[in-house]
Motif scaffolding. Structure first.
Motif, PDB file in Angstrom:
ATOM      1  N   GLY A  19       0.796  -1.224   0.000  1.00 16.75           N
ATOM      2  CA  GLY A  19       0.000   0.000   0.000  1.00 16.75           C
ATOM      3  C   GLY A  19       0.826   1.270   0.000  1.00 16.75           C
ATOM      4  O   GLY A  19       1.787   1.417  -0.757  1.00 16.75           O
ATOM      5  N   TRP A  20       0.438   2.190   0.882  1.00 13.46           N
ATOM      6  CA  TRP A  20       1.130   3.478   0.988  1.00 13.46           C
ATOM      7  C   TRP A  20       2.565   3.326   1.478  1.00 13.46           C
ATOM      8  O   TRP A  20       3.398   4.201   1.235  1.00 13.46           O
ATOM      9  CB  TRP A  20       0.364   4.412   1.915  1.00 13.46           C
ATOM     10  N   HIS A  21       2.866   2.231   2.168  1.00 16.51           N
ATOM     11  CA  HIS A  21       4.235   2.018   2.668  1.00 16.51           C
ATOM     12  C   HIS A  21       5.221   1.928   1.505  1.00 16.51           C
ATOM     13  O   HIS A  21       6.378   2.312   1.634  1.00 16.51           O
ATOM     14  CB  HIS A  21       4.297   0.764   3.537  1.00 16.51           C
ATOM     15  N   ARG A  22       4.763   1.417   0.379  1.00 20.95           N
ATOM     16  CA  ARG A  22       5.610   1.344  -0.815  1.00 20.95           C
ATOM     17  C   ARG A  22       5.974   2.755  -1.277  1.00 20.95           C
ATOM     18  O   ARG A  22       7.106   3.016  -1.655  1.00 20.95           O
ATOM     19  CB  ARG A  22       4.890   0.593  -1.929  1.00 20.95           C
ATOM     20  N   ILE A  23       5.019   3.644  -1.230  1.00 22.22           N
ATOM     21  CA  ILE A  23       5.272   5.028  -1.651  1.00 22.22           C
ATOM     22  C   ILE A  23       6.168   5.737  -0.647  1.00 22.22           C
ATOM     23  O   ILE A  23       7.131   6.406  -1.012  1.00 22.22           O
ATOM     24  CB  ILE A  23       3.937   5.779  -1.840  1.00 22.22           C
ATOM     25  N   TRP A  24       5.885   5.581   0.642  1.00 20.27           N
ATOM     26  CA  TRP A  24       6.661   6.274   1.663  1.00 20.27           C
ATOM     27  C   TRP A  24       8.086   5.752   1.762  1.00 20.27           C
ATOM     28  O   TRP A  24       9.003   6.492   2.090  1.00 20.27           O
ATOM     29  CB  TRP A  24       5.973   6.176   3.018  1.00 20.27           C
ATOM     30  N   SER A  25       8.286   4.460   1.491  1.00 22.14           N
ATOM     31  CA  SER A  25       9.646   3.906   1.549  1.00 22.14           C
ATOM     32  C   SER A  25      10.404   4.123   0.243  1.00 22.14           C
ATOM     33  O   SER A  25      11.613   3.932   0.191  1.00 22.14           O
ATOM     34  CB  SER A  25       9.604   2.414   1.874  1.00 22.14           C
ATOM     35  N   LEU A  26       9.673   4.484  -0.820  1.00 24.44           N
ATOM     36  CA  LEU A  26      10.262   4.718  -2.141  1.00 24.44           C
ATOM     37  C   LEU A  26      11.019   3.501  -2.652  1.00 24.44           C
ATOM     38  O   LEU A  26      12.072   3.609  -3.276  1.00 24.44           O
ATOM     39  CB  LEU A  26      11.158   5.962  -2.133  1.00 24.44           C
ATOM     40  N   ARG A  27      10.465   2.323  -2.357  1.00 22.23           N
ATOM     41  CA  ARG A  27      11.082   1.089  -2.817  1.00 22.23           C
ATOM     42  C   ARG A  27       9.993   0.055  -3.027  1.00 22.23           C
ATOM     43  O   ARG A  27       9.141  -0.144  -2.169  1.00 22.23           O
ATOM     44  CB  ARG A  27      12.113   0.585  -1.815  1.00 22.23           C
ATOM     45  N   ARG A  28      10.044  -0.615  -4.152  1.00 20.83           N
ATOM     46  CA  ARG A  28       9.052  -1.639  -4.480  1.00 20.83           C
ATOM     47  C   ARG A  28       9.326  -2.935  -3.730  1.00 20.83           C
ATOM     48  O   ARG A  28       8.415  -3.602  -3.256  1.00 20.83           O
ATOM     49  CB  ARG A  28       9.061  -1.893  -5.981  1.00 20.83           C
ATOM     50  N   GLU A  29      10.617  -3.306  -3.618  1.00 14.86           N
ATOM     51  CA  GLU A  29      10.973  -4.551  -2.928  1.00 14.86           C
ATOM     52  C   GLU A  29      12.459  -4.573  -2.625  1.00 14.86           C
ATOM     53  O   GLU A  29      13.241  -3.826  -3.209  1.00 14.86           O
ATOM     54  CB  GLU A  29      10.596  -5.778  -3.759  1.00 14.86           C
ATOM     55  N   VAL A  30      12.822  -5.457  -1.698  1.00 14.99           N
ATOM     56  CA  VAL A  30      14.218  -5.762  -1.389  1.00 14.99           C
ATOM     57  C   VAL A  30      14.356  -7.273  -1.494  1.00 14.99           C
ATOM     58  O   VAL A  30      13.661  -8.009  -0.793  1.00 14.99           O
ATOM     59  CB  VAL A  30      14.613  -5.284   0.023  1.00 14.99           C
ATOM     60  N   THR A  31      15.243  -7.736  -2.378  1.00 15.76           N
ATOM     61  CA  THR A  31      15.478  -9.166  -2.555  1.00 15.76           C
ATOM     62  C   THR A  31      16.781  -9.532  -1.855  1.00 15.76           C
ATOM     63  O   THR A  31      17.808  -8.891  -2.074  1.00 15.76           O
ATOM     64  CB  THR A  31      15.569  -9.518  -4.049  1.00 15.76           C
ATOM     65  N   VAL A  32      16.724 -10.580  -1.019  1.00  4.58           N
ATOM     66  CA  VAL A  32      17.896 -11.006  -0.259  1.00  4.58           C
ATOM     67  C   VAL A  32      18.100 -12.507  -0.456  1.00  4.58           C
ATOM     68  O   VAL A  32      17.283 -13.308  -0.009  1.00  4.58           O
ATOM     69  CB  VAL A  32      17.727 -10.717   1.250  1.00  4.58           C
ATOM     70  N   PRO A  33      19.197 -12.919  -1.109  1.00  5.85           N
ATOM     71  CA  PRO A  33      19.510 -14.344  -1.181  1.00  5.85           C
ATOM     72  C   PRO A  33      19.764 -14.898   0.226  1.00  5.85           C
ATOM     73  O   PRO A  33      20.344 -14.213   1.075  1.00  5.85           O
ATOM     74  CB  PRO A  33      20.786 -14.387  -2.027  1.00  5.85           C
ATOM     75  N   TYR A  34      19.331 -16.118   0.478  1.00  2.83           N
ATOM     76  CA  TYR A  34      19.459 -16.704   1.815  1.00  2.83           C
ATOM     77  C   TYR A  34      20.897 -16.741   2.305  1.00  2.83           C
ATOM     78  O   TYR A  34      21.148 -16.546   3.493  1.00  2.83           O
ATOM     79  CB  TYR A  34      18.878 -18.125   1.843  1.00  2.83           C
ATOM     80  N   GLU A  35      21.860 -16.978   1.397  1.00  8.55           N
ATOM     81  CA  GLU A  35      23.254 -17.073   1.848  1.00  8.55           C
ATOM     82  C   GLU A  35      23.808 -15.734   2.329  1.00  8.55           C
ATOM     83  O   GLU A  35      24.854 -15.699   2.967  1.00  8.55           O
ATOM     84  CB  GLU A  35      24.156 -17.666   0.750  1.00  8.55           C
TER      85      GLU A  35
END
Length: 132
Positions: A19-35
């Motif tokens: 929701g709005w958190h996407r707009i306020w954080s200015l980031r769609r996603e953060v991808t993190v490999p498990y390792e």
């Protein structure tokens, strides 16, 4: 609805602000490999203290709502972190190595359950995990 959703893939986890958190954080996603995950935990005290460094880009409403990227580039250690936090008691913290971010601290619906899910996914990726 939680401020972020965490999707567990076969090789990585994806943190997606909603929701709005996407707009306020200015980031769609953060991808993190498990390792690249050193540790994951439910750390309300750490979340309550908030990020160190300059906000770039993101939102900070008098410390009650924090979202976005924070950089501490002076002194050692240099830290780059991603935050989406309103209620510190519902935050989980991912400490990372060899990733763009050093810390990801986000609010989720059920922190204990999310930590267990992430730890189980990491354990499935370990070299000693059994193959089906």
């Amino acid at each position: 609805m939680a401020p972020v959703e965490i999707d567990l893939l076969w090789n990585a986890l994806i943190v997606r602000p909603t929701g709005w958190h996407r707009i306020w954080s200015l980031r769609r996603e953060v991808t993190v490999p498990y390792e690249q995950i050193e540790s994951v935990g439910h750390e309300p005290a750490f979340a309550r203290n908030g990020p160190v460094g300059l906000r770039f880009p993101g939102t900070n409403v008098f410390g009650s709502y924090i979202a976005g990227t924070y950089w501490k580039f002076w002194d050692q250690p240099k830290v780059r972190s991603f935050w989406v936090r309103r209620h510190a008691e519902n935050c989980i913290t991912l400490r990372l190595r060899d990733h763009w971010f050093d810390i990801v601290c986000v609010e989720v619906e059920d922190p204990e359950r999310e930590v267990e899910r992430i730890e189980a996914a990491i354990a499935d990726q370990s070299p000693g995990a059994t193959e089906p």
